[in-house]
Every structure is written in structure tokens, then in C-alpha cells.
Write a protein that holds these residues in place. Structure first.
Motif, PDB file in Angstrom:
ATOM      1  N   ARG A  55      -4.159 -59.012  -5.888  1.00  0.00           N
ATOM      2  CA  ARG A  55      -3.141 -58.580  -6.843  1.00  0.00           C
ATOM      3  C   ARG A  55      -3.600 -58.948  -8.250  1.00  0.00           C
ATOM      4  NH1 ARG A  55       3.025 -61.035  -7.515  1.00  0.00           N
ATOM      5  NH2 ARG A  55       3.391 -60.167  -9.608  1.00  0.00           N
ATOM      6  N   THR A  56      -3.374 -58.045  -9.202  1.00  0.00           N
ATOM      7  CA  THR A  56      -3.670 -58.308 -10.599  1.00  0.00           C
ATOM      8  C   THR A  56      -2.364 -58.321 -11.382  1.00  0.00           C
ATOM      9  OG1 THR A  56      -5.842 -57.245 -10.427  1.00  0.00           O
ATOM     10  CG2 THR A  56      -4.939 -57.552 -12.631  1.00  0.00           C
ATOM     11  N   TYR A 151     -12.009 -55.308 -13.370  1.00  0.00           N
ATOM     12  CA  TYR A 151     -12.564 -55.759 -12.092  1.00  0.00           C
ATOM     13  C   TYR A 151     -11.821 -55.105 -10.936  1.00  0.00           C
ATOM     14  CZ  TYR A 151     -14.561 -58.800  -8.548  1.00  0.00           C
ATOM     15  OH  TYR A 151     -15.228 -59.269  -7.441  1.00  0.00           O
ATOM     16  N   GLN A 152     -10.534 -54.867 -11.120  1.00  0.00           N
ATOM     17  CA  GLN A 152      -9.761 -54.199 -10.073  1.00  0.00           C
ATOM     18  C   GLN A 152     -10.321 -52.804  -9.810  1.00  0.00           C
ATOM     19  OE1 GLN A 152      -7.206 -55.324  -8.115  1.00  0.00           O
ATOM     20  NE2 GLN A 152      -7.440 -53.369  -7.058  1.00  0.00           N
ATOM     21  N   SER A 153     -10.695 -52.095 -10.867  1.00  0.00           N
ATOM     22  CA  SER A 153     -11.273 -50.761 -10.691  1.00  0.00           C
ATOM     23  C   SER A 153     -12.611 -50.835  -9.969  1.00  0.00           C
ATOM     24  CB  SER A 153     -11.452 -50.087 -12.060  1.00  0.00           C
ATOM     25  OG  SER A 153     -10.212 -49.898 -12.690  1.00  0.00           O
ATOM     26  N   PHE A 154     -13.434 -51.839 -10.330  1.00  0.00           N
ATOM     27  CA  PHE A 154     -14.705 -52.031  -9.641  1.00  0.00           C
ATOM     28  C   PHE A 154     -14.490 -52.298  -8.160  1.00  0.00           C
ATOM     29  CE2 PHE A 154     -17.198 -55.555  -7.873  1.00  0.00           C
ATOM     30  CZ  PHE A 154     -18.427 -54.917  -7.701  1.00  0.00           C
ATOM     31  N   ALA A 155     -13.553 -53.208  -7.840  1.00  0.00           N
ATOM     32  CA  ALA A 155     -13.302 -53.551  -6.441  1.00  0.00           C
ATOM     33  C   ALA A 155     -12.810 -52.343  -5.650  1.00  0.00           C
ATOM     34  CB  ALA A 155     -12.293 -54.696  -6.364  1.00  0.00           C
ATOM     35  N   SER A 156     -11.955 -51.539  -6.269  1.00  0.00           N
ATOM     36  CA  SER A 156     -11.445 -50.342  -5.581  1.00  0.00           C
ATOM     37  C   SER A 156     -12.560 -49.340  -5.318  1.00  0.00           C
ATOM     38  CB  SER A 156     -10.344 -49.691  -6.424  1.00  0.00           C
ATOM     39  OG  SER A 156      -9.243 -50.560  -6.593  1.00  0.00           O
ATOM     40  N   GLU A 157     -13.454 -49.169  -6.294  1.00  0.00           N
ATOM     41  CA  GLU A 157     -14.570 -48.246  -6.107  1.00  0.00           C
ATOM     42  C   GLU A 157     -15.533 -48.756  -5.040  1.00  0.00           C
ATOM     43  OE1 GLU A 157     -17.035 -44.847  -6.804  1.00  0.00           O
ATOM     44  OE2 GLU A 157     -14.906 -45.340  -7.018  1.00  0.00           O
ATOM     45  N   GLU A 158     -15.777 -50.066  -5.014  1.00  0.00           N
ATOM     46  CA  GLU A 158     -16.625 -50.642  -3.969  1.00  0.00           C
ATOM     47  C   GLU A 158     -16.034 -50.391  -2.587  1.00  0.00           C
ATOM     48  OE1 GLU A 158     -19.672 -53.390  -4.045  1.00  0.00           O
ATOM     49  OE2 GLU A 158     -19.881 -51.414  -4.948  1.00  0.00           O
ATOM     50  N   PRO A 259     -21.870 -48.282 -12.840  1.00  0.00           N
ATOM     51  CA  PRO A 259     -21.765 -48.082 -14.294  1.00  0.00           C
ATOM     52  C   PRO A 259     -20.507 -48.743 -14.857  1.00  0.00           C
ATOM     53  CG  PRO A 259     -22.294 -46.022 -13.169  1.00  0.00           C
ATOM     54  CD  PRO A 259     -21.954 -47.010 -12.093  1.00  0.00           C
ATOM     55  N   GLY A 260     -20.614 -49.271 -16.077  1.00  0.00           N
ATOM     56  CA  GLY A 260     -19.458 -49.823 -16.756  1.00  0.00           C
ATOM     57  C   GLY A 260     -19.108 -51.249 -16.394  1.00  0.00           C
ATOM     58  N   THR A 261     -19.973 -51.944 -15.641  1.00  0.00           N
ATOM     59  CA  THR A 261     -19.634 -53.296 -15.214  1.00  0.00           C
ATOM     60  C   THR A 261     -20.339 -54.390 -16.024  1.00  0.00           C
ATOM     61  OG1 THR A 261     -21.350 -53.154 -13.512  1.00  0.00           O
ATOM     62  CG2 THR A 261     -19.102 -52.613 -12.846  1.00  0.00           C
ATOM     63  N   SER A 262     -21.173 -54.021 -16.974  1.00  0.00           N
ATOM     64  CA  SER A 262     -21.948 -55.030 -17.696  1.00  0.00           C
ATOM     65  C   SER A 262     -21.063 -55.959 -18.514  1.00  0.00           C
ATOM     66  CB  SER A 262     -22.982 -54.363 -18.606  1.00  0.00           C
ATOM     67  OG  SER A 262     -22.345 -53.599 -19.614  1.00  0.00           O
ATOM     68  N   THR A 264     -17.789 -56.571 -17.689  1.00  0.00           N
ATOM     69  CA  THR A 264     -16.639 -56.894 -16.854  1.00  0.00           C
ATOM     70  C   THR A 264     -16.789 -58.294 -16.287  1.00  0.00           C
ATOM     71  OG1 THR A 264     -16.400 -54.569 -16.221  1.00  0.00           O
ATOM     72  CG2 THR A 264     -15.279 -56.191 -14.850  1.00  0.00           C
ATOM     73  N   ALA A 265     -15.744 -59.106 -16.407  1.00  0.00           N
ATOM     74  CA  ALA A 265     -15.759 -60.452 -15.832  1.00  0.00           C
ATOM     75  C   ALA A 265     -15.216 -60.391 -14.406  1.00  0.00           C
ATOM     76  CB  ALA A 265     -14.923 -61.401 -16.676  1.00  0.00           C
ATOM     77  N   GLY A 266     -15.730 -61.267 -13.565  1.00  0.00           N
ATOM     78  CA  GLY A 266     -15.313 -61.329 -12.173  1.00  0.00           C
ATOM     79  C   GLY A 266     -16.466 -61.823 -11.325  1.00  0.00           C
ATOM     80  N   LEU A 267     -16.237 -61.925 -10.036  1.00  0.00           N
ATOM     81  CA  LEU A 267     -17.297 -62.337  -9.117  1.00  0.00           C
ATOM     82  C   LEU A 267     -18.042 -61.101  -8.641  1.00  0.00           C
ATOM     83  CD1 LEU A 267     -18.826 -64.384  -7.456  1.00  0.00           C
ATOM     84  CD2 LEU A 267     -17.053 -64.221  -5.705  1.00  0.00           C
TER      85      LEU A 267
END
Length: 407
Positions: A55-56, A151-158, A259-262, A264-267
Motif C-alpha cells: 500500500r502507498t 515505485y508503485q508504478s515500477f512494481a506494478s509493471e514488474e 525506463p524511467g527508474t533512474s 526512483t527511490a525504492g528497493l
């Protein structure tokens, strides 16, 4: 993610630091700056409802705490307890910041962020934004906060990729990898009986002053990265010391592949295995093989323990640490420090924080190729690994990467 599913429950893993600040410190501006940092980076507002669901929150989950102390010693002890308190994996927050006042112009500042939402690249982003937002707050700048990559968008795409064709490729790759090399992490099979008492030790070897340039020359010859070259050196050394024809090691992969994660903070970092099996005629040839293998394990880097459970396959042994871990450091540790806040001077404080990550079953090999004083260092548990074997490992690794006849 393994910690969310119950593994390694005996330790927590923190990025933390403390420093004395001398000068004019505006606590209200500091609180405003931290609030802006949390709004900018959604990972700092992230909690986990379960290993599969996160959850964010729309707003910051904590604020800068303010305390007072009668003496420097009291302040340090208060900060040690504050930073060292384990985070609850159920939330509500995986970060904390505090200031302890010891005088009108003397404060002890401390910050801790759980590794579950942070890695070294993310720490760099967070510390840069923290000092910048503090500077802005001092000038009365109350402009909108521009959000970084989510980071939520990154996790969803992963998750979307993992559920599709890329996930099938991952499964096929790791199944074949385990068939060839066995489940990970690979051990470093030296030593005998242990007492169970953790005995941390450090061994270092002073490297030649031109070690960095010679490593880069080897990398150029092999058409591989310097990291692949030093990793090949440790793998070849492990084969020599153990007599095992196959050596395995664990390394960190930065994880920012989309793309776009450079910014972005997160694990993002994933720990992946690398192995060296084929006999080689030269260091360059070995470095080249390791470099080729990094392409595959980095392309398909996923949390192996969690992925294996999802696929109902055993890829990684739970609650076991890697026998060998390698890193290449070309900038000194001070480059990761938080710079002093505007109007203050900083003096860093070493804190003994209980409950941190311990490498009970791992020899951590670090190639510290700083501009001055290059060295090869091993951190290990002497109860598990004989010092002589670790010394032999370092000597063989140096000989492989920096042979005397290559001067």
C-alpha cells in the motif's frame, strides 16, 4: 521480500547514519524538508499488507522527532536506541528521523531507513533531496513538490511482465541454471566444526598503487566490465582454494532495468548468483565468461525465493546465506554520507546498532580501488571460516587479477 515471508527473522537491515551538526539548525525547516522528501518518493510512504500486497499512502507516514539531552553521551545513547529499534514489517513506516539537541548550536541528527524500501542508489537520491528541500525551506520556498518516478508504478509493471512472456523466460532460465549449478546460494566449503559464536574478523591486503589502471587494462583486454573481472578473480580463487571445479558467488544487480527508474527511490537491487565452471587459459578469458553470464542473470533477476514459491520450484535454499559475496568500490565510503544541512558543519558518529545484518556464513570480499590506498578486504566469521583459507582466497584473487608478470 524473503523477510516478509519469514526468512532471516533474527535481523533487520538498515541504511542509517548519525552526525553532529554545529551551527544554526532550523528544526521546522528540517521537518518541512523531510515531509517534501516523503511526498516526492512514494517508496517512503509504502507499507506491506502481506508479502503479495503493498500500500502507498498519500501523505508522509512520519515526521522528524525532536529530543533533548543533557550531554553528548546521553544524546548518542538516545540516538543509538532510536536508530537501532527494528522496524515492524507490518508498518506503519520503514523510515525514521530524529534530532537531539545538546545546545543552542549543537544537535545530533540521525536517520534510518529499512532496506526493504531502500538501496544504495535510492539513498543517494533521498539524501540529495533532503538537503536541497531544507535549503529551499530556509528561503521560504513553499512550491509544489515534483514527484519522482513512482515505485508503485515500477512494481506494478514488474508484476505484469512477470505474469507474461518474460516470466516464462525467467522460469525456463532459472530452472536450467539450477539444473547446472544447483540451488542457490552457493557455499564456500572450507572449515569444519563451528561453535555457533559469531566472531567477526577483517583481513586486508594492500594492493599496488596502479591496481585500478591495471584492472581497467584487463577489462579492456577481455571486453568486459571491471566488475566482471574482479568477480572472475574471486571465483577463480575459490576454485583454487577449495579444489572444487565449480565455484559460485553472490553479487548485487542494480535492478533499474525499466525506463524511467533512474531517479526512483525504492528497493531495486536483487542478489543473483554467478558461477565459473569452464577451465580458462587466461584471466581475460575467465572475465569474458563471467561478463557473458552477467547478461543472463541480470536480465532475469527476480527474488529467487519468492519466484520459486510462485512456480512451486526450489531455486533458493531458505535461511541460508551465500558463501561468497563480492563488491567493487571505486569511491570511498564518505561519498555516501549525507552532506551537512545549510548553515551547519557536520561530524559523523559511528553507532553500534544491535540487530543489524550479520554475515554468519559469508565471506564478503571488497575490492576497494580508491584513488589512494587501494586494498582487497575480506569480512568474515572466523567461527565459520579459517583465517588461513580467507587469506589464501585474497592472495589468489589478487594474483589472478593483478599478476606480477603483467606489470
Amino acid at each position: 521480500m524473503a523477510r516478509l515471508t519469514g526468512e532471516f527473522a533474527d535481523w533487520h537491515n538498515l541504511h542509517y547514519m548519525a552526525m553532529w551538526l554545529t551551527g544554526e539548525l532550523d528544526v521546522a525547516a528540517l521537518r518541512d524538508a523531510w515531509w517534501r522528501v516523503c511526498l516526492r518518493h512514494d517508496a517512503l510512504r509504502r507499507t506491506y499488507l502481506s508479502p503479495e500486497e503493498a500500500r502507498t499512502d498519500p501523505d508522509a507516514l512520519n515526521e522528524v522527532e525532536f529530543h533533548t539531552a543533557a550531554s553528548d553521551a546521553d544524546a548518542v545513547e538516545l540516538m543509538r536506541r532510536f536508530i537501532g529499534r527494528p522496524f515492524d514489517l507490518g508498518g506503519p513506516s520503514f523510515s525514521r528521523v530524529a534530532v537531539v539537541r545538546c545546545g543552542e548550536r549543537r544537535h545530533l541528527f540521525g536517520i534510518a531507513i529499512d532496506h526493504i524500501i531502500n538501496d544504495l542508489a535510492s539513498w543517494a537520491l533521498i539524501r540529495a533531496d533532503f538537503t536541497e528541500f531544507y535549503r529551499r525551506a530556509l528561503t521560504g520556498d513553499s512550491g509544489d513538490v515534483t514527484a519522482a518516478g513512482s515505485y508503485q508504478s515500477f512494481a506494478s509493471e514488474e508484476r505484469r511482465l512477470f505474469a507474461g512472456g518474460w516470466g516464462k523466460e525467467c522460469r525456463a532460465f532459472w530452472r536450467s541454471y539450477v539444473d547446472e549449478f544447483g540451488t542457490v546460494p552457493a557455499p564456500f566449503p572450507v572449515g569444519g566444526d563451528t561453535t555457533g559464536a559469531y566472531q567477526p574478523r577483517t583481513i586486508s591486503r594492500v594492493l599496488p598503487a596502479d591496481a585500478k589502471s591495471r584492472l581497467h587494462a584487463l577489462s579492456l583486454e577481455a571486453r568486459a566490465t571491471p566488475f566482471a573481472a574482479v568477480t572472475a578473480g574471486v571465483l577463480a580463487a575459490a576454485k583454487e582454494v577449495t579444489g572444487d571445479p565449480v565455484a559460485g558467488i553472490s553479487v548485487n544487480q542494480h535492478g533499474r532495468m525499466l525506463p524511467g527508474t533512474s531517479q526512483t527511490a525504492g528497493l531495486f537491487v536483487q542478489t543473483v548468483p554467478l558461477h565459473l565452471k569452464t577451465p580458462h587459459k587466461s584471466p581475460a578469458e575467465a572475465a569474458r565468461e563471467v561478463f557473458h553470464r552477467t547478461h543472463d542473470v541480470f536480465e532475469y533477476s527476480v527474488p529467487l525465493l519468492v519466484a520459486g514459491r510462485y512456480w512451486s520450484e526450489t531455486l533458493m535454499v531458505p535461511d541460508r546465506q551465500a558463501g561468497l559475496y563480492v563488491s567493487l568500490n571505486e569511491a570511498p565510503p564518505s561519498s555516501h554520507d549525507l552532506p551537512p544541512f545549510a548553515g551547519t558543519e557536520a561530524e559523523y558518529v559511528e553507532l553500534d546498532v544491535p540487530g543489524g545484518k550479520r554475515f554468519l556464513e559469508t565471506v564478503v570480499v571488497a575490492w576497494n580501488l580508491y584513488e589512494t590506498g587501494p586494498e582487497l578486504v575480506a569480512h568474515y566469521n572466523e567461527d565459520r571460516f579459517p583465517g588461513k583459507a580467507v587469506e589464501q582466497l585474497l592472495e589468489a584473487a589478487e594474483r589472478f587479477v593483478l599478476p606480477a608478470d603483467a606489470r
